[in-house]
Design a protein around this motif. Structure first.
Motif, PDB file in Angstrom:
ATOM      1  N   SER A   1      -0.664  39.989 -32.810  1.00  0.00           N
ATOM      2  CA  SER A   1       0.078  38.981 -33.564  1.00  0.00           C
ATOM      3  C   SER A   1      -0.349  37.589 -33.128  1.00  0.00           C
ATOM      4  O   SER A   1      -1.016  37.419 -32.100  1.00  0.00           O
ATOM      5  CB  SER A   1       1.583  39.150 -33.326  1.00  0.00           C
ATOM      6  OG  SER A   1       1.893  38.877 -31.966  1.00  0.00           O
ATOM      7  N   ALA A   2       0.069  36.592 -33.893  1.00  0.00           N
ATOM      8  CA  ALA A   2      -0.282  35.213 -33.562  1.00  0.00           C
ATOM      9  C   ALA A   2       0.268  34.815 -32.202  1.00  0.00           C
ATOM     10  O   ALA A   2      -0.380  34.077 -31.446  1.00  0.00           O
ATOM     11  CB  ALA A   2       0.246  34.270 -34.641  1.00  0.00           C
ATOM     12  N   GLN A   3       1.465  35.309 -31.844  1.00  0.00           N
ATOM     13  CA  GLN A   3       2.052  34.961 -30.549  1.00  0.00           C
ATOM     14  C   GLN A   3       1.173  35.443 -29.400  1.00  0.00           C
ATOM     15  O   GLN A   3       0.928  34.720 -28.436  1.00  0.00           O
ATOM     16  CB  GLN A   3       3.452  35.565 -30.404  1.00  0.00           C
ATOM     17  CG  GLN A   3       4.093  35.273 -29.049  1.00  0.00           C
ATOM     18  CD  GLN A   3       5.292  36.147 -28.746  1.00  0.00           C
ATOM     19  OE1 GLN A   3       5.785  36.864 -29.612  1.00  0.00           O
ATOM     20  NE2 GLN A   3       5.770  36.104 -27.522  1.00  0.00           N
ATOM     21  N   LYS A   4       0.670  36.674 -29.495  1.00  0.00           N
ATOM     22  CA  LYS A   4      -0.134  37.255 -28.413  1.00  0.00           C
ATOM     23  C   LYS A   4      -1.584  36.761 -28.448  1.00  0.00           C
ATOM     24  O   LYS A   4      -2.277  36.825 -27.432  1.00  0.00           O
ATOM     25  CB  LYS A   4      -0.102  38.782 -28.491  1.00  0.00           C
ATOM     26  CG  LYS A   4       1.300  39.378 -28.535  1.00  0.00           C
ATOM     27  CD  LYS A   4       2.096  39.069 -27.285  1.00  0.00           C
ATOM     28  CE  LYS A   4       3.478  39.743 -27.330  1.00  0.00           C
ATOM     29  NZ  LYS A   4       4.283  39.441 -26.137  1.00  0.00           N
ATOM     30  N   ASP A   5      -2.039  36.332 -29.603  1.00  0.00           N
ATOM     31  CA  ASP A   5      -3.355  35.701 -29.800  1.00  0.00           C
ATOM     32  C   ASP A   5      -4.524  36.537 -29.278  1.00  0.00           C
ATOM     33  O   ASP A   5      -5.328  36.073 -28.454  1.00  0.00           O
ATOM     34  CB  ASP A   5      -3.379  34.315 -29.167  1.00  0.00           C
ATOM     35  CG  ASP A   5      -4.435  33.411 -29.806  1.00  0.00           C
ATOM     36  OD1 ASP A   5      -5.094  33.855 -30.766  1.00  0.00           O
ATOM     37  OD2 ASP A   5      -4.610  32.275 -29.330  1.00  0.00           O
ATOM     38  N   PRO A   6      -4.686  37.774 -29.777  1.00  0.00           N
ATOM     39  CA  PRO A   6      -5.849  38.566 -29.356  1.00  0.00           C
ATOM     40  C   PRO A   6      -7.175  37.980 -29.841  1.00  0.00           C
ATOM     41  O   PRO A   6      -8.231  38.276 -29.275  1.00  0.00           O
ATOM     42  CB  PRO A   6      -5.579  39.936 -29.991  1.00  0.00           C
ATOM     43  CG  PRO A   6      -4.725  39.629 -31.191  1.00  0.00           C
ATOM     44  CD  PRO A   6      -3.846  38.489 -30.759  1.00  0.00           C
ATOM     45  N   LEU A   7      -7.129  37.144 -30.887  1.00  0.00           N
ATOM     46  CA  LEU A   7      -8.356  36.523 -31.389  1.00  0.00           C
ATOM     47  C   LEU A   7      -8.973  35.613 -30.324  1.00  0.00           C
ATOM     48  O   LEU A   7     -10.206  35.548 -30.188  1.00  0.00           O
ATOM     49  CB  LEU A   7      -8.065  35.722 -32.659  1.00  0.00           C
ATOM     50  CG  LEU A   7      -7.437  36.508 -33.824  1.00  0.00           C
ATOM     51  CD1 LEU A   7      -7.187  35.584 -35.006  1.00  0.00           C
ATOM     52  CD2 LEU A   7      -8.315  37.675 -34.236  1.00  0.00           C
ATOM     53  N   ALA A   8      -8.133  34.926 -29.552  1.00  0.00           N
ATOM     54  CA  ALA A   8      -8.640  34.079 -28.472  1.00  0.00           C
ATOM     55  C   ALA A   8      -9.287  34.928 -27.384  1.00  0.00           C
ATOM     56  O   ALA A   8     -10.266  34.501 -26.753  1.00  0.00           O
ATOM     57  CB  ALA A   8      -7.505  33.240 -27.885  1.00  0.00           C
ATOM     58  N   PHE A   9      -8.761  36.122 -27.164  1.00  0.00           N
ATOM     59  CA  PHE A   9      -9.330  37.029 -26.171  1.00  0.00           C
ATOM     60  C   PHE A   9     -10.739  37.452 -26.581  1.00  0.00           C
ATOM     61  O   PHE A   9     -11.684  37.409 -25.779  1.00  0.00           O
ATOM     62  CB  PHE A   9      -8.410  38.247 -26.036  1.00  0.00           C
ATOM     63  CG  PHE A   9      -8.851  39.273 -25.031  1.00  0.00           C
ATOM     64  CD1 PHE A   9      -9.346  38.905 -23.797  1.00  0.00           C
ATOM     65  CD2 PHE A   9      -8.763  40.624 -25.327  1.00  0.00           C
ATOM     66  CE1 PHE A   9      -9.744  39.858 -22.862  1.00  0.00           C
ATOM     67  CE2 PHE A   9      -9.153  41.585 -24.418  1.00  0.00           C
ATOM     68  CZ  PHE A   9      -9.656  41.189 -23.182  1.00  0.00           C
ATOM     69  N   VAL A  10     -10.897  37.833 -27.844  1.00  0.00           N
ATOM     70  CA  VAL A  10     -12.214  38.248 -28.324  1.00  0.00           C
ATOM     71  C   VAL A  10     -13.189  37.075 -28.289  1.00  0.00           C
ATOM     72  O   VAL A  10     -14.362  37.240 -27.917  1.00  0.00           O
ATOM     73  CB  VAL A  10     -12.096  38.830 -29.744  1.00  0.00           C
ATOM     74  CG1 VAL A  10     -13.487  39.091 -30.343  1.00  0.00           C
ATOM     75  CG2 VAL A  10     -11.296  40.127 -29.720  1.00  0.00           C
ATOM     76  N   GLU A  11     -12.725  35.892 -28.641  1.00  0.00           N
ATOM     77  CA  GLU A  11     -13.591  34.710 -28.590  1.00  0.00           C
ATOM     78  C   GLU A  11     -14.078  34.459 -27.165  1.00  0.00           C
ATOM     79  O   GLU A  11     -15.249  34.107 -26.947  1.00  0.00           O
ATOM     80  CB  GLU A  11     -12.831  33.496 -29.111  1.00  0.00           C
ATOM     81  CG  GLU A  11     -13.652  32.218 -29.193  1.00  0.00           C
ATOM     82  CD  GLU A  11     -14.818  32.322 -30.158  1.00  0.00           C
ATOM     83  OE1 GLU A  11     -15.883  31.748 -29.848  1.00  0.00           O
ATOM     84  OE2 GLU A  11     -14.664  32.980 -31.205  1.00  0.00           O
ATOM     85  N   ALA A  12     -13.206  34.656 -26.195  1.00  0.00           N
ATOM     86  CA  ALA A  12     -13.593  34.465 -24.790  1.00  0.00           C
ATOM     87  C   ALA A  12     -14.629  35.504 -24.362  1.00  0.00           C
ATOM     88  O   ALA A  12     -15.581  35.182 -23.639  1.00  0.00           O
ATOM     89  CB  ALA A  12     -12.363  34.534 -23.893  1.00  0.00           C
TER      90      ALA A  12
END
Length: 386
Positions: free
Chosen positions: A212-223
């Motif tokens: 979800s947006a709160q957990k922000d897994p997209l930022a994890f993949v970007e990292a």
């Protein structure tokens, strides 16, 4: 109150899943084990499979469905009527403990004769950085008014949540700090690295949570994509949610299909033994169970500087706390630091020494003390933190 201090307890929950769902079910099971007469009201509107599985273990006569929507709306009147009818049939109770904002608002609109009103927000809506302007003022005003006029005890699960309660002008003598607790992890079916084609030399980063947006897994993949050498790096993501399709698209677009494995909804306890490092990228939190579980599993952790991260993670000892405002740079740097064998080994050893700080028994003891204080009218001297 029943004989020998046993209480009649009603636990009311809107989001049937996630950390708030787990907290509620843990309290139901633990208080029943201790001889209290506990019932659960749940909503099937937002129910995840793990919650449904645990719900089925509760005696049918003790679980009651009253559907509630997350967002305010006219259907709230039907939910309120359902709660009132149920309380007329089963009540009164010694305490009614509501979890999350919707259940908290509805139960505190009911007369106190049905039971002392206890409320755990599990992160006030006003703690969401996206909640601004009029919405922030409205949600904050409602929370503050209900805390002052319709709440016998407010249980906060983190220091940041307690600070937000104080900002909303909740009475200090009725505000308690009771951090979440977890039992010792017992995976239903243990996994080995061979089960997931992981080699002994792979460095495994783990993520557990709603997509979800709160957990922000997209930022994890970007990292992950920014790490310079991915030769021995592997990633396991446990969870489902509204960003699932977008997350997979991002993984494919970055060419990370061989590095990242999304396993969907599963028993997270099966995966902690496979992780070398746990990562939390949330935008905001209250007291995330996954971070507690990682700490109790003895894992070094990397987490954003939200809520209780700096109380669970002793920065530089059992993990690293990274600034959410500079996540694009700080997170890959922290991950690359823990890829280094010496630093990872030192933090793993320290993480193992710091296990055992967040037990379920401690959480239940403190919660029952808050219940008793509310019944006795003693304010905050219940033994739980303030």
């Amino acid at each position: 109150m029943g004989q020998r201090g046993k209480m009649r307890i009603l636990i009311v929950l809107e989001p049937s899943g996630g950390g708030s769902g787990r907290n509620a079910l843990d309290l139901v099971a633990a208080t029943l084990d201790r001889g209290h007469d506990t019932h659960l009201v749940y909503s099937a509107t937002r129910m995840d499979p793990l919650f449904a599985r645990r719900l089925s273990a509760i005696c049918p006569s003790r679980r009651h469905r009253v559907d509630m929507d997350r967002a305010p709306g006219p259907r709230d009147l039907f939910a309120l009527r359902g709660l009132r009818q149920l309380l007329r049939r089963l009540g009164p109770f010694d305490v009614i403990h509501a979890h999350s904002s919707k259940a908290g608002a509805l139960t505190r609109l009911l007369p106190r004769r049905y039971g002392a009103r206890i409320y755990t927000p599990h992160a006030f809506r006003t703690m969401d950085p996206a909640c601004r302007g009029i919405a922030r003022a409205v949600f904050g005003g409602v929370e503050g008014a209900l805390a002052r006029w319709a709440t016998d005890a407010l249980i906060c699960v983190s220091p940041d949540e307690r600070a937000e309660a104080q900002r909303l002008r909740a009475p200090l003598d009725r505000t308690h700090l009771v951090p979440n607790g977890v039992p010792r992890a017992t995976p239903s079916v243990p996994l080995t690295r061979a089960d997931l084609n992981l080699s002994p030399t792979d460095i495994v980063f783990g993520f557990v949570g709603r997509l979800s947006a709160q957990k922000d897994p997209l930022a994890f993949v970007e990292a992950i994509a920014r790490i310079r050498d991915l030769t021995h790096v592997r990633v396991i993501i446990v969870g489902v949610g509204e960003l699932e399709a977008q997350l997979q698209q991002q993984i494919d677009a970055k060419g990370l299909g061989e590095v990242i494995r999304c396993v969907g909804q599963d028993d997270a306890a099966r995966y902690y033994p496979l992780f070398d490092i746990f990562v939390l990228t949330s935008r905001y939190e209250s007291m995330p169970y996954v971070l507690i579980e990682a700490a109790e599993a003895g894992l070094p952790m990397i987490a954003t500087d939200v809520s209780t991260a700096d109380s669970i993670i002793l920065d530089g000892q059992n993990g690293l706390v990274v600034p959410r405002a500079d996540l694009a740079t700080a997170l890959p740097e922290a991950m690359e630091a823990l890829i280094q064998p010496d630093q990872r080994s030192a933090m793993t050893a320290q993480a193992a020494r710091l296990r055992g700080r967040y037990s379920l028994d401690r959480m239940v003891d403190q919660t029952l003390a808050v219940y008793q204080a509310a019944l006795d009218g003693q304010g905050g001297s219940a033994g739980a933190g303030r």
